[in-house]
Write a protein that holds these residues in place. Structure first.
Motif, PDB file in Angstrom:
ATOM      1  N   PRO A 301      56.697  71.758 -51.777  1.00 30.37           N
ATOM      2  CA  PRO A 301      55.499  71.939 -50.960  1.00 30.37           C
ATOM      3  C   PRO A 301      54.196  71.564 -51.636  1.00 30.37           C
ATOM      4  CG  PRO A 301      56.883  73.904 -50.963  1.00 30.37           C
ATOM      5  CD  PRO A 301      57.384  73.006 -52.038  1.00 30.37           C
ATOM      6  N   PHE A 302      54.027  71.830 -52.885  1.00 30.92           N
ATOM      7  CA  PHE A 302      52.665  71.741 -53.392  1.00 30.92           C
ATOM      8  C   PHE A 302      52.504  70.904 -54.642  1.00 30.92           C
ATOM      9  CE2 PHE A 302      52.033  74.850 -50.241  1.00 30.92           C
ATOM     10  CZ  PHE A 302      50.790  74.498 -49.758  1.00 30.92           C
ATOM     11  N   ARG A 308      57.619  75.569 -54.826  1.00 30.93           N
ATOM     12  CA  ARG A 308      59.029  75.800 -55.007  1.00 30.93           C
ATOM     13  C   ARG A 308      59.818  74.515 -54.837  1.00 30.93           C
ATOM     14  NH1 ARG A 308      61.571  78.299 -51.627  1.00 30.93           N
ATOM     15  NH2 ARG A 308      60.385  77.343 -49.966  1.00 30.93           N
TER      16      ARG A 308
ATOM     17  N   THR B  43      42.820  74.436 -48.221  1.00 30.64           N
ATOM     18  CA  THR B  43      44.208  74.207 -48.622  1.00 30.64           C
ATOM     19  C   THR B  43      45.101  74.410 -47.393  1.00 30.64           C
ATOM     20  OG1 THR B  43      43.670  75.123 -50.763  1.00 30.64           O
ATOM     21  CG2 THR B  43      46.016  74.964 -50.232  1.00 30.64           C
ATOM     22  N   PRO B  44      46.092  73.574 -47.175  1.00 29.16           N
ATOM     23  CA  PRO B  44      46.548  72.442 -47.988  1.00 29.16           C
ATOM     24  C   PRO B  44      46.130  71.075 -47.440  1.00 29.16           C
ATOM     25  CG  PRO B  44      48.280  73.161 -46.506  1.00 29.16           C
ATOM     26  CD  PRO B  44      47.053  73.941 -46.134  1.00 29.16           C
ATOM     27  N   GLU B  47      42.960  67.332 -49.794  1.00 31.35           N
ATOM     28  CA  GLU B  47      43.018  65.994 -50.388  1.00 31.35           C
ATOM     29  C   GLU B  47      42.531  64.924 -49.425  1.00 31.35           C
ATOM     30  OE1 GLU B  47      45.484  68.146 -50.418  1.00 31.35           O
ATOM     31  OE2 GLU B  47      46.068  68.505 -52.493  1.00 31.35           O
ATOM     32  N   ILE B 127      48.784  79.982 -47.952  1.00 32.59           N
ATOM     33  CA  ILE B 127      48.515  78.547 -48.060  1.00 32.59           C
ATOM     34  C   ILE B 127      49.805  77.741 -48.034  1.00 32.59           C
ATOM     35  CG2 ILE B 127      46.327  78.825 -49.267  1.00 32.59           C
ATOM     36  CD1 ILE B 127      47.829  78.232 -51.877  1.00 32.59           C
ATOM     37  N   GLN B 128      50.909  78.424 -47.766  1.00 30.19           N
ATOM     38  CA  GLN B 128      52.181  77.716 -47.721  1.00 30.19           C
ATOM     39  C   GLN B 128      52.374  77.046 -46.367  1.00 30.19           C
ATOM     40  OE1 GLN B 128      54.149  77.331 -50.299  1.00 30.19           O
ATOM     41  NE2 GLN B 128      52.951  78.629 -51.656  1.00 30.19           N
ATOM     42  N   PRO B 129      53.284  76.068 -46.309  1.00 33.87           N
ATOM     43  CA  PRO B 129      53.449  75.300 -45.067  1.00 33.87           C
ATOM     44  C   PRO B 129      53.985  76.146 -43.925  1.00 33.87           C
ATOM     45  CG  PRO B 129      54.586  74.272 -46.916  1.00 33.87           C
ATOM     46  CD  PRO B 129      54.168  75.611 -47.374  1.00 33.87           C
ATOM     47  N   GLY B 183      51.977  71.727 -44.292  1.00 38.03           N
ATOM     48  CA  GLY B 183      51.675  71.641 -45.718  1.00 38.03           C
ATOM     49  C   GLY B 183      52.673  70.827 -46.515  1.00 38.03           C
ATOM     50  N   VAL B 184      53.913  70.780 -46.070  1.00 41.81           N
ATOM     51  CA  VAL B 184      54.899  69.967 -46.786  1.00 41.81           C
ATOM     52  C   VAL B 184      54.513  68.501 -46.697  1.00 41.81           C
ATOM     53  CG1 VAL B 184      57.300  69.266 -46.916  1.00 41.81           C
ATOM     54  CG2 VAL B 184      56.737  71.627 -46.332  1.00 41.81           C
ATOM     55  N   GLN B 187      51.421  67.615 -48.692  1.00 41.49           N
ATOM     56  CA  GLN B 187      51.462  67.714 -50.153  1.00 41.49           C
ATOM     57  C   GLN B 187      52.552  66.874 -50.807  1.00 41.49           C
ATOM     58  OE1 GLN B 187      49.226  69.379 -52.011  1.00 41.49           O
ATOM     59  NE2 GLN B 187      48.106  69.877 -50.156  1.00 41.49           N
ATOM     60  N   MET B 189      55.083  63.680 -51.811  1.00 43.38           N
ATOM     61  CA  MET B 189      54.933  62.239 -52.031  1.00 43.38           C
ATOM     62  C   MET B 189      56.150  61.525 -51.471  1.00 43.38           C
ATOM     63  SD  MET B 189      53.229  61.956 -55.818  1.00 43.38           S
ATOM     64  CE  MET B 189      52.547  60.308 -55.673  1.00 43.38           C
ATOM     65  N   GLU B 190      55.892  60.362 -50.899  1.00 46.01           N
ATOM     66  CA  GLU B 190      56.975  59.561 -50.331  1.00 46.01           C
ATOM     67  C   GLU B 190      56.507  58.114 -50.315  1.00 46.01           C
ATOM     68  OE1 GLU B 190      59.923  61.673 -47.102  1.00 46.01           O
ATOM     69  OE2 GLU B 190      58.146  60.697 -46.327  1.00 46.01           O
ATOM     70  N   VAL B 273      64.732  69.349 -42.411  1.00 41.47           N
ATOM     71  CA  VAL B 273      65.702  70.349 -42.847  1.00 41.47           C
ATOM     72  C   VAL B 273      66.873  70.361 -41.862  1.00 41.47           C
ATOM     73  CG1 VAL B 273      66.048  72.789 -43.367  1.00 41.47           C
ATOM     74  CG2 VAL B 273      63.855  71.706 -43.881  1.00 41.47           C
ATOM     75  N   GLY B 348      55.792  81.059 -44.711  1.00 41.71           N
ATOM     76  CA  GLY B 348      55.568  79.962 -45.645  1.00 41.71           C
ATOM     77  C   GLY B 348      56.829  79.491 -46.330  1.00 41.71           C
ATOM     78  N   THR B 349      57.937  80.134 -46.046  1.00 36.08           N
ATOM     79  CA  THR B 349      59.193  79.736 -46.662  1.00 36.08           C
ATOM     80  C   THR B 349      59.822  78.587 -45.883  1.00 36.08           C
ATOM     81  OG1 THR B 349      59.568  81.973 -47.429  1.00 36.08           O
ATOM     82  CG2 THR B 349      61.503  80.533 -47.301  1.00 36.08           C
ATOM     83  N   ILE B 350      60.256  77.569 -46.618  1.00 40.00           N
ATOM     84  CA  ILE B 350      60.983  76.477 -45.981  1.00 40.00           C
ATOM     85  C   ILE B 350      62.458  76.847 -46.017  1.00 40.00           C
ATOM     86  CG2 ILE B 350      61.401  73.986 -45.986  1.00 40.00           C
ATOM     87  CD1 ILE B 350      58.472  74.738 -45.840  1.00 40.00           C
TER      88      ILE B 350
END
Lengths: 329, 380
Positions: A301-302, A308, B43-44, B47, B127-129, B183-184, B187, B189-190, B273, B348-350
Motif C-alpha cells: 500500500p504505501f 504491509r 494522504t494518500p 503525490e 490513511i490506509q486504502p 490508496g493502493v 501508492q 508502482m507498476e 485481489v 484499511g486492510t487489504i
C-alpha cells in the motif's frame, strides 16, 4: 406666465449615457438599496478602462448574485463565499482577462473568510468589490459578521451583544495586515461627493489589476433600508453618522506589492535533497519485469513509507523481510 | 488557449516506464492537456499535488495549493469555466469538503476532473486504502439531482488511460468526471506506457466558456434558476444527458466466464485481489468468473444481468474494501435472479486472496451438486 421653453427630449444634448458594460434591466433591488449605484460604478470603470470585452465577473451569493443581469460582461456564479477562489481559478488560467468578484458582507466576511484572506495573501491579481451593509439582506435581515454592536437584526433582536455574538469585523483593516494585499479602500455612496470618491477607488482597483500589481479590494458601506427598517434617506444618514464611525472611510492601504524580487530569486532555503527523487520513473528492463512478476501477488500500500506486504497465503511481511520472502507459487 | 507547452514532456512517449500510481496519474493529466491544477495535501493522494507543483509550470500551466479543498474545487470551477482542462485531486475527507462545489459544477455543466484516492473512513478514519466512498461517489457527491461520471481503474495503465478518457468524457457531456481509485493504486508502482500527449493549444474553446464578451453576447456560467419552470427544464435537460451517458458510456470487463457458476464482482484494487482468488479457486476446481465494472456511474446493470442470465450464474460474491456498498448496485442489477453474498474488509486492510478464496469456498459449498466432480466447465 408660461414656463420658459426648454429643449425637447428629442433635441436635448445627451449628458449621461448608459455605459456599454451596462445591460438595461429592470431592477430587483429594494428602494434605496446601494447595489444599483455600485453596479453602475463598476460598469463605468470597465467602460472607461476599455476592458469590457475581456472581463469576467464572479458573482457571490446574496442579493447581488443577480449582478450578471445588470452588467453586460461574462460572469461565473459560484457557491456562497467562494468567489475569491473561483476568481483565482479564472485569473490563473487566463491572466489576460480582467477578473473581479462582487461580494456582500455575509458572503465575504463570514462563510468566505478563508477564501478572501488567502486570495489576498497570495496577492491574486484580481479586484474585489465588497459591499458591506451590516446585515444579511437576501435571507431577511439576519445578523452579519459586520452588524454593529447594538444593531438589531432578525438574529440579534435585542441588538448585537458582543459578549455572546462577537464584534464586527473590519475586513479592510484585517486584510491590511497581509503583505499580499496591495490596495484597500473603504468608501460609501451616501452623497455625490462620496460617490465620486468611490468611483475613483473602483477605477484605481481595476487599474492596479491591469498594471499587474496584485490584490485590491474596495469596501462599500451600503444602505439596506428594508432590513434596517429605515427610510432610504435615514439609511444614508445612519451610514454617515454611525456606520462610518465604526468603519472609517478612506484608503486603508495602498502600496507597492511586496513581491520582493531578491527573495523570489533566492534558492529555496530548506529543501529535502531526496525529495525530487520521489518523482522518478525507471525504464522497465527484463530484470524489473522479472521482479514485478515475482511481486504480482503482493499488495504494497504505501511504497517506501512503510505499510504491509501481503503474500498469497495471507502472511504479512515487513518491507525489510521482503527479499527473503518466498512466493507460494 | 493562451498557454503553450514550454518544455518537453517529462516522461517520454512510447517507453514502458515504472512509476508510482499518483505520479503516473499526474503525468497522464499533463499529457492529456490539463494546464490548471489545484490541490490541497492529503494522504494518500499528496503525490499528485507534489508532482503537479514540480511539473505544471514547466508545462506552462498553472498550479495553486489552496487553503482548503473547498477553495480547490472552486478554483477548478473558475479555471474550467474558461474552457481550460482543469482538475483537482484529494482523498476521502477532502472529497467531502468538495461536495458543495461538485454540485455547482454539475449544475453549471462545467467539465473537469476530480480524483479521489480513497482512504478509509468514516471521519478522519485512517490513511490506509479503502473503497468506502462508493456511495458518496455514485449517490451522494453533493446536494440536488445530479450525477458525475465515475471511472474506477484497477491498474496503473488503466488509470493513465482513463485519465485521458476522463477529460474527453467531461467535455463531451459537460460534466465533472470523478476518477475513483484507492490508496493502493495511488501508492503502488507498476509499469505504464504513455502513448500520446495532447497539445492544449489544439483544444477548441467551448462555446459556453467565460473568456470575455468580445464580439459575442455575454456568457454566464451559473446554477441559479429562480423560476421553477426554468429550473425544471434545466433539470430535465440534465437528466436527459444522464440517460444518454447511461446508454453510451458504460464500461466493464469480464474474466473466465466460461463454465462459471459463481461470479465475483469487484472493482479497483479489490478486483485484483478477486482475480487472484479466482485463479486459486480454479486450481481447486471451483468454477468462478469475475465481473469488473470500469464505470460505476453509469453502472453496468444490464451487462451484469445478462452475464448472470446467459451464463447461468448461481451465486454472486461481491468483494469490496468496504462494509458493502457496491453490493447494493449488484443486487439492483440481478433483481433477485441469484443470491448475492458479500465479502469485504474495512479499516484499511487489504484482504489476501486466500481470504477471498475462503469466502468463495463457503459459497461453493451451498451450490447444488452437479455430479461427482464440480469442475469448472462442468456446469450445464
Amino acid at each position: 406666465m408660461t414656463a420658459p421653453a426648454g429643449p425637447s427630449l428629442q433635441t436635448a444634448p445627451v449628458v449621461v449615457q448608459h455605459p456599454g458594460s451596462w445591460a438595461c434591466a429592470t431592477t430587483h433591488y429594494c428602494p434605496g438599496c446601494g447595489h444599483g449605484l455600485i453596479h453602475r460604478l463598476v460598469a463605468n470603470a470597465l467602460d472607461e478602462l476599455g476592458v469590457r470585452e475581456r472581463t469576467v465577473g464572479v458573482a457571490g451569493v446574496g442579493c447581488a448574485i443577480l449582478i450578471y443581469n445588470y452588467l453586460d460582461v461574462d460572469f461565473q456564479e459560484v457557491p456562497h463565499g467562494r468567489a475569491p477562489a473561483a476568481a483565482t481559478g479564472v485569473k490563473r488560467a487566463r491572466p489576460d482577462l480582467v477578473v473581479f468578484t462582487y461580494q456582500g458582507d455575509g458572503d465575504l466576511a463570514a462563510i468566505g473568510t478563508a477564501e478572501i484572506v488567502h486570495a489576498a495573501a497570495r496577492s491574486e491579481n484580481i479586484t474585489v468589490i465588497y459591499v458591506n451593509n451590516c446585515v444579511y439582506g437576501m435571507t431577511g435581515g439576519q445578523m452579519a459578521p459586520t452588524t454593529l454592536v447594538g444593531q438589531r437584526s432578525e438574529t440579534s433582536p435585542e441588538g448585537r451583544d458582543p459578549t455572546t455574538q462577537g464584534h464586527p469585523i473590519r475586513v479592510a483593516e484585517m486584510l491590511a495586515t497581509l503583505d499580499g494585499a496591495v490596495y484597500l479602500e473603504r468608501v460609501s455612496v451616501t452623497h455625490p461627493e462620496n460617490i465620486k470618491v468611490a468611483y475613483r477607488a473602483v477605477r484605481k482597483a481595476f487599474t492596479y489589476q491591469l498594471e499587474g500589481k496584485g490584490f485590491s479590494l474596495v469596501e462599500f458601506l451600503s444602505p439596506c433600508p428594508t432590513n434596517w427598517g429605515m427610510k432610504p434617506v435615514d439609511a444614508m444618514r445612519w451610514i454617515d453618522e454611525t456606520v462610518s464611525a465604526y468603519y472609517p472611510l478612506g484608503v486603508i492601504k495602498d502600496r507597492e506589492p511586496v513581491h520582493l524580487a531578491h527573495l523570489v530569486q533566492q534558492p529555496p532555503t530548506a529543501f529535502r535533497e531526496d525529495y525530487m527523487h520521489g518523482f522518478r520513473y525507471e525504464t522497465v528492463t527484463q530484470a524489473t519485469e522479472d521482479e514485478l512478476g515475482r511481486r504480482t501477488r503482493r499488495v504494497h500500500p504505501f511504497g517506501r513509507r512503510g505499510g504491509r506486504w501481503v503474500s498469497v497465503d495471507g502472511e504479512e511481511y515487513r518491507p525489510s523481510d521482503h527479499d527473503d520472502a518466498e512466493d507460494e507459487d | 488557449m493562451v498557454t503553450e507547452v514550454l518544455g518537453e514532456p517529462h516522461v517520454p512517449l512510447g517507453e514502458r516506464v515504472l512509476m508510482k500510481g499518483n505520479e503516473a496519474l499526474a503525468e497522464a493529466a499533463l499529457k492529456a492537456g490539463c494546464r490548471a491544477y489545484f490541490g490541497y495535501p492529503i494522504t494518500p493522494a499528496s503525490e499528485i499535488t507534489s508532482y503537479m507543483a514540480r511539473w505544471m509550470q514547466v508545462e506552462g500551466g498553472t498550479f495553486v495549493q489552496p487553503e482548503s479543498e473547498v477553495a480547490a474545487i472552486n478554483m477548478v470551477f473558475g479555471a474550467a469555466g474558461t474552457g481550460m482542462r482543469a482538475m483537482t485531486a484529494s482523498s476521502s475527507p477532502g472529497i467531502s469538503l468538495m461536495s458543495e462545489g461538485v454540485s455547482f459544477l454539475a449544475a453549471a455543466e462545467v467539465p473537469c476532473l476530480i480524483v479521489n484516492i480513497m482512504r478509509v473512513g468514516p471521519g478522519l478514519g485512517g490513511i490506509q486504502p479503502s473503497q468506502s466512498d462508493y456511495f458518496q461517489a455514485t449517490r451522494g457527491l453533493g446536494h440536488g439531482d445530479f450525477r458525475v461520471i465515475v471511472l474506477v481503474p484497477a491498474n496503473l495503465q488503466e488509470m493513465v488511460d482513463l485519465t485521458f478518457d476522463a477529460f474527453s468524457l467531461a467535455e463531451a457531456y459537460r460534466i465533472p468526471v470523478l476518477l475513483l481509485a484507492d490508496g493502493v493504486l495511488g501508492q503502488m508502482m507498476e509499469p505504464v506506457t504513455f502513448t500520446r500527449a495532447i497539445d492544449p493549444a489544439s483544444l477548441q474553446e467551448p462555446e459556453w466558456a467565460t473568456t470575455g464578451a468580445s464580439g459575442r453576447p455575454k456568457r454566464v456560467v451559473k446554477s441559479l434558476y429562480l423560476d421553477p419552470a426554468e429550473l425544471e427544464e434545466h433539470n430535465r435537460s440534465l437528466q436527459e444527458k444522464y440517460r444518454r451517458i447511461e446508454q453510451a458510456e458504460v464500461r466493464w470487463k469480464t474474466y473466465a466466464l466460461e463454465g462459471a457458476r459463481i461470479l465475483l464482482v469487484a472493482y479497483g484494487t479489490s478486483a485484483r485481489v478477486a482475480y487472484h482468488a479466482m485463479e486459486l479457486a480454479e486450481e481447486r476446481d471451483i468454477p468462478v468468473g469475475l465481473f469488473r465494472p470500469i464505470t460505476v456511474y453509469p453502472y453496468p446493470y444490464d451487462a451484469l444481468r445478462e452475464v448472470v442470465q446467459q451464463r447461468g450464474i448461481e451465486h454472486i460474491l461481491v468483494v469490496e474494501l468496504s462494509a458493502g456498498q457496491m453490493v447494493e448496485d449488484v443486487r439492483l442489477a440481478v433483481e433477485g435472479r441469484c443470491p448475492v453474498s458479500f465479502f469485504g474488509r474495512s479499516g484499511g486492510t487489504i484482504p489476501a486472496p486466500l481470504e477471498v478464496l475462503e469466502a468463495i469456498r463457503n459459497v461453493a459449498e451451498e451450490l447444488p451438486a452437479t455430479g461427482a466432480a464440480p469442475r469448472k466447465g462442468g456446469a450445464s
